[in-house]
Write an enzyme that holds these catalytic residues in place. Structure first.
Site, PDB file in Angstrom:
ATOM      1  N   CYS A 122       0.812  -1.219   0.000  1.00 45.13           N
ATOM      2  CA  CYS A 122       0.000   0.000   0.000  1.00 45.13           C
ATOM      3  C   CYS A 122       0.856   1.285   0.000  1.00 45.13           C
ATOM      4  O   CYS A 122       1.855   1.362   0.704  1.00 45.13           O
ATOM      5  CB  CYS A 122      -0.930   0.072   1.187  1.00 45.13           C
ATOM      6  N   ARG A 160       6.239  -0.771  -4.755  1.00 42.74           N
ATOM      7  CA  ARG A 160       5.937  -1.360  -3.453  1.00 42.74           C
ATOM      8  C   ARG A 160       5.022  -2.578  -3.568  1.00 42.74           C
ATOM      9  O   ARG A 160       4.877  -3.332  -2.622  1.00 42.74           O
ATOM     10  CB  ARG A 160       5.245  -0.321  -2.564  1.00 42.74           C
ATOM     11  N   TRP A 203      -2.634  -3.015  -1.517  1.00 38.93           N
ATOM     12  CA  TRP A 203      -2.196  -4.412  -1.534  1.00 38.93           C
ATOM     13  C   TRP A 203      -3.150  -5.116  -0.582  1.00 38.93           C
ATOM     14  O   TRP A 203      -3.129  -4.881   0.622  1.00 38.93           O
ATOM     15  CB  TRP A 203      -0.750  -4.495  -1.049  1.00 38.93           C
ATOM     16  N   ASN A 235      -3.274   2.895   4.912  1.00 35.21           N
ATOM     17  CA  ASN A 235      -2.334   1.762   4.865  1.00 35.21           C
ATOM     18  C   ASN A 235      -2.334   1.123   6.240  1.00 35.21           C
ATOM     19  O   ASN A 235      -2.409   1.830   7.243  1.00 35.21           O
ATOM     20  CB  ASN A 235      -0.895   2.233   4.648  1.00 35.21           C
ATOM     21  N   GLY A 236      -2.158  -0.190   6.284  1.00 40.33           N
ATOM     22  CA  GLY A 236      -2.035  -0.855   7.577  1.00 40.33           C
ATOM     23  C   GLY A 236      -3.198  -1.786   7.828  1.00 40.33           C
ATOM     24  O   GLY A 236      -3.992  -2.078   6.929  1.00 40.33           O
ATOM     25  N   GLU A 266      18.924 -18.014  -1.504  1.00 45.83           N
ATOM     26  CA  GLU A 266      18.620 -16.717  -2.098  1.00 45.83           C
ATOM     27  C   GLU A 266      18.314 -16.869  -3.596  1.00 45.83           C
ATOM     28  O   GLU A 266      17.379 -16.258  -4.117  1.00 45.83           O
ATOM     29  CB  GLU A 266      19.783 -15.742  -1.855  1.00 45.83           C
ATOM     30  N   LYS A 305      14.810 -15.796  -5.380  1.00 47.73           N
ATOM     31  CA  LYS A 305      14.737 -14.841  -6.507  1.00 47.73           C
ATOM     32  C   LYS A 305      13.987 -15.464  -7.671  1.00 47.73           C
ATOM     33  O   LYS A 305      13.130 -14.840  -8.287  1.00 47.73           O
ATOM     34  CB  LYS A 305      16.168 -14.468  -6.915  1.00 47.73           C
ATOM     35  N   GLU A 329      10.135 -15.883  -6.885  1.00 48.97           N
ATOM     36  CA  GLU A 329       9.297 -14.687  -6.753  1.00 48.97           C
ATOM     37  C   GLU A 329       9.042 -13.992  -8.080  1.00 48.97           C
ATOM     38  O   GLU A 329       7.988 -13.370  -8.243  1.00 48.97           O
ATOM     39  CB  GLU A 329       9.842 -13.716  -5.706  1.00 48.97           C
ATOM     40  N   HIS A 373      17.757 -36.784   1.973  1.00 49.58           N
ATOM     41  CA  HIS A 373      16.936 -37.155   3.132  1.00 49.58           C
ATOM     42  C   HIS A 373      15.449 -36.916   2.856  1.00 49.58           C
ATOM     43  O   HIS A 373      14.697 -36.661   3.786  1.00 49.58           O
ATOM     44  CB  HIS A 373      17.402 -36.386   4.374  1.00 49.58           C
ATOM     45  N   LYS A 386       7.016  -4.497  -1.984  1.00 51.45           N
ATOM     46  CA  LYS A 386       8.420  -4.157  -1.714  1.00 51.45           C
ATOM     47  C   LYS A 386       8.639  -3.872  -0.234  1.00 51.45           C
ATOM     48  O   LYS A 386       9.665  -4.192   0.331  1.00 51.45           O
ATOM     49  CB  LYS A 386       8.785  -2.922  -2.546  1.00 51.45           C
TER      50      LYS A 386
HETATM   51  C1  F6R Z   1      12.902 -10.643  -1.939  1.00 50.12           C
HETATM   52  C2  F6R Z   1      12.658  -9.532  -1.052  1.00 50.12           C
HETATM   53  C3  F6R Z   1      12.039  -9.824   0.259  1.00 50.12           C
HETATM   54  C4  F6R Z   1      12.590  -8.857   1.327  1.00 50.12           C
HETATM   55  C5  F6R Z   1      11.808  -9.030   2.642  1.00 50.12           C
HETATM   56  C6  F6R Z   1      12.369  -8.151   3.738  1.00 50.12           C
HETATM   57  O1  F6R Z   1      13.497 -10.217  -3.123  1.00 50.12           O
HETATM   58  O2  F6R Z   1      12.921  -8.411  -1.374  1.00 50.12           O
HETATM   59  O3  F6R Z   1      12.216 -11.132   0.646  1.00 50.12           O
HETATM   60  O4  F6R Z   1      13.938  -9.125   1.520  1.00 50.12           O
HETATM   61  O5  F6R Z   1      10.469  -8.701   2.427  1.00 50.12           O
HETATM   62  O6  F6R Z   1      12.338  -6.815   3.358  1.00 50.12           O
HETATM   63  P1  F6R Z   1      13.294  -5.747   4.011  1.00 50.12           P
HETATM   64  O7  F6R Z   1      14.679  -6.102   3.642  1.00 50.12           O
HETATM   65  O8  F6R Z   1      12.844  -4.446   3.432  1.00 50.12           O
HETATM   66  O9  F6R Z   1      13.074  -5.839   5.502  1.00 50.12           O
END
Ligand code: F6R
Length: 600
Positions: A2, A27, A73, A99-100, A477, A481, A484, A500, A595
């Site tokens: 949001c 975001r 969102w 927001n929230g 990681e 990536k 997502e 396992h 984001k």
């Molecule tokens: C993945 C990604 C998320 C953030 C997570 C934490 O690409 O960006 O997994 O890493 O939402 O966000 P921050 O780092 O802003 O606390």
């Protein structure tokens, strides 16, 4: 997650709000709307889907210089035009964006709104109906807003228009981020300064449980019990060009390519001319005094934390635990006598991490935030902050913020080691320079990486990433990536763990990307690759100069093995990018993701 914008000035509010919302698209959102005031009427335009759809729906002939806007969102109620913000009260006098999450909205509805017809499924509509209800009881708008806010439990950032007071936007916040931008005869509101940089670069923070009256000629900040507050503004250190794609097709690709520069920039920011590290003395003292570091983070930042543990333990000899923020309070470990909590967060706004911060601060523990956004909530509320200097990260999938976090953790480890008189057998700052060069070389290998993505990931349903030691963390990681942005079901595993149970999922052609950068374990990971290949998997081995073997798909330039994650992650980022592209996915704005994750 949001986003809110608001504008009161002299120009066309519609265009400024729409452009602001476009800047907040990164975001993550599923619907959007604006409300502008013109000719004694509040005009609301809202649509499910992209801002581009909203743009088409906005009437050109409405001339307004006051308005609010929102990207939603979904939390309460499906993404739809009805649930999109702004929401209006029954008489349409009040119009609100929020927001929230309001935790007690059902209770508030039962207690105060039993005769009111609520149209949407959102908690937000309850707020605007409450305000109308209280103003109907004879309260001024300011009093009604204050009363509603003091009854609400949970997180919120709100902006409200009152049809009967065309000169004011009422703004409040608790836990969710919101800023006021100040100008000459114009004031704005924004969840993120970059949304309103075209209007002003001077901003004022709002604290939790404050109400702000935003008018053309000034702003008035009050606590919820009516005490006026004064606060200095600050200049947002953002370059508008940082938030443009330039000639790149996607922000993600631009941000991947920026990584060598980011690493060099971090070294420069944290290095004295004599080559020693330049960290705040208080941070150094806090590190020295602590007997155990507790790293708290989520998602990609959590993965950086896992690498950080290796760095801090191996370079500085500090014991470290790494915890997922959303689990920590429910699975709280027995703490050491002198813990230091280190929060790693690109956005500095992650609600799960903030929940832990608030809790451990109450217990009197010291806190440090490593973030890319120095004015963010986690940065403001922690005792100390280390800035990652990666520049704004717009693509939802984090790339340069992740490598920046690991670079800063390296410097923190080195600084702590030096303070403890530990002699290092390598020059970490010089090694980071070598890392930057290696990153650059890999960014130049896009064609090869695109070819790997095309060959192995264009049609597959799932994929595995495996590694051992720090390669395991990069495998996690790499998998995150890929899943997502391409929606391929991808998992990162410790190479030895696959047999396992998970090896049952390996079928003819299942892609298995193996990271083999560590001399101690590269033979064992190659053994794991043989196990899956014998069951039909299609392996892709990414190794490092010094222990490459024939048939490796990619050989990384040699860097110090402790710092290998900063380099080995680059091909995984580019492979994920090209896989998503080949599968027709929206690379920068993947579905369902936000984001800045500001709900718990
Ligand atoms: C993945 C990604 C998320 C953030 C997570 C934490 O690409 O960006 O997994 O890493 O939402 O966000 P921050 O780092 O802003 O606390």
């Amino acid at each position: 997650m949001c986003g809110i914008v608001g504008y009161i000035g002299t120009e066309d509010a519609k265009e400024i709000l729409l452009r602001g919302l476009e800047k907040l698209e990164y975001r993550g959102y599923d619907s959007a709307g604006i409300a502008v005031r013109a000719d004694d009427v509040t005009h609301v335009f809202k649509e499910k889907g992209r801002i581009a759809t909203l743009r088409e729906a906005v009437a050109d002939d409405v001339a307004a210089s006051v308005g609010i806007g929102h990207t939603r969102w979904a939390t309460h109620g499906v993404p739809s035009q009805l649930n999109a913000h702004p929401h209006q009260s029954s008489t349409e006098r009040f119009t609100l964006v929020h927001n929230g999450v309001i935790e007690n909205y059902e209770q508030l509805q039962r207690e105060h709104l039993c005769n009111v017809h609520v149209q949407s499924d959102t908690d937000t509509e309850i707020i605007v109906q409450l305000i109308e209800q209280f103003s109907g009881d004879g309260l001024t708008t300011e009093e009604a807003v204050r009363k509603a806010l003091s009854l609400m439990k949970g997180s919120y950032a709100i902006a409200l228009l009152d049809k009967d007071d065309p000169e004011t936007i009422f703004v409040g916040k608790n836990k969710s981020p919101l800023l006021i931008g100040v100008g000459d005869g114009v004031n704005v509101i924004a969840s993120d300064a970059m949304a309103m940089l075209s209007v002003t670069d001077e901003f004022v923070e709002i604290m939790d449980e404050e109400l702000v009256l935003v008018q053309r000629e000034g702003i008035t900040i009050q606590t919820l019990d009516g005490k006026e507050q004064t606060r200095d503004s600050y200049r947002a250190e953002l370059d508008a060009s940082d938030i443009e794609k330039g000639t790149y097709p996607h922000f993600m690709l631009k941000e991947i390519d920026e990584q060598p520069f980011v690493i060099r920039n971090i070294v420069q920011k944290y290095q004295h001319e004599d080559g020693s590290t330049r960290l705040d003395g208080d941070i150094r003292a806090a590190m020295q005094q602590s007997d155990r570091i507790y790293i708290i983070a989520a998602g990609t930042s959590y993965h950086a934390g896992l690498v950080g543990k290796q760095l801090l333990e191996r370079i500085a000899g500090k014991p470290v635990e790494v915890h997922i923020a959303s689990e920590f309070l429910y699975n709280m470990p027995l703490l050491s006598d002198n813990p230091l909590f280190v929060f790693i967060s690109q956005s500095g706004e992650t609600a799960d991490s903030r929940g832990v911060l608030v809790n451990v601060k109450k217990q009197g523990h010291r806190t440090l935030t490593i973030t890319n956004v120095p004015g963010s909530t986690l940065s403001r509320e922690a005792d100390y902050t280390l800035h990652t200097f990666a520049g704004p990260e717009i693509a939802v999938a984090s790339t340069k913020a992740y490598t920046a976090q690991m670079a800063v953790l390296t410097l923190l480890a080195v600084d702590t080691a030096h303070a403890a008189g530990i002699e290092l057998d390598f020059d970490p700052l010089q090694e980071l320079g070598i890392v930057a060069n290696a990153m650059e070389a890999l960014c130049d290998q896009k064609e090869e990486l695109e070819q790997i993505a095309r060959e192995y990931l264009s049609v597959t349903r799932n994929a595995f990433f495996i590694g051992r030691a720090v390669d395991y963390y990069v495998a996690m990681e790499g998998a995150l990536k890929l899943k997502e942005i391409s929606y391929i079901q991808a998992e990162g595993f410790a190479g030895g763990e696959l047999k396992h149970g998970t090896i049952a999922l390996i079928e003819e052609g299942t892609p298995v990307l193996a990271l083999a950068t560590q001399s101690e374990v590269h033979w064992s990971i190659r053994g794991n690759v043989k196990e899956v290949a014998a069951r039909g998997a299609a392996p892709v081995i990414i190794s490092m100069e010094g222990h490459e073997q024939e048939g490796d798909a990619l050989v990384l330039p040699r860097v110090h093995e402790l710092l290998a994650p900063l380099v080995s992650v680059i091909p995984t980022q580019l492979i994920a990018y090209y896989a998503a592209l080949h599968r027709g996915c929206d690379v920068d704005k993947p579905r369902n993701l936000a984001k800045s994750v500001t709900v718990e």
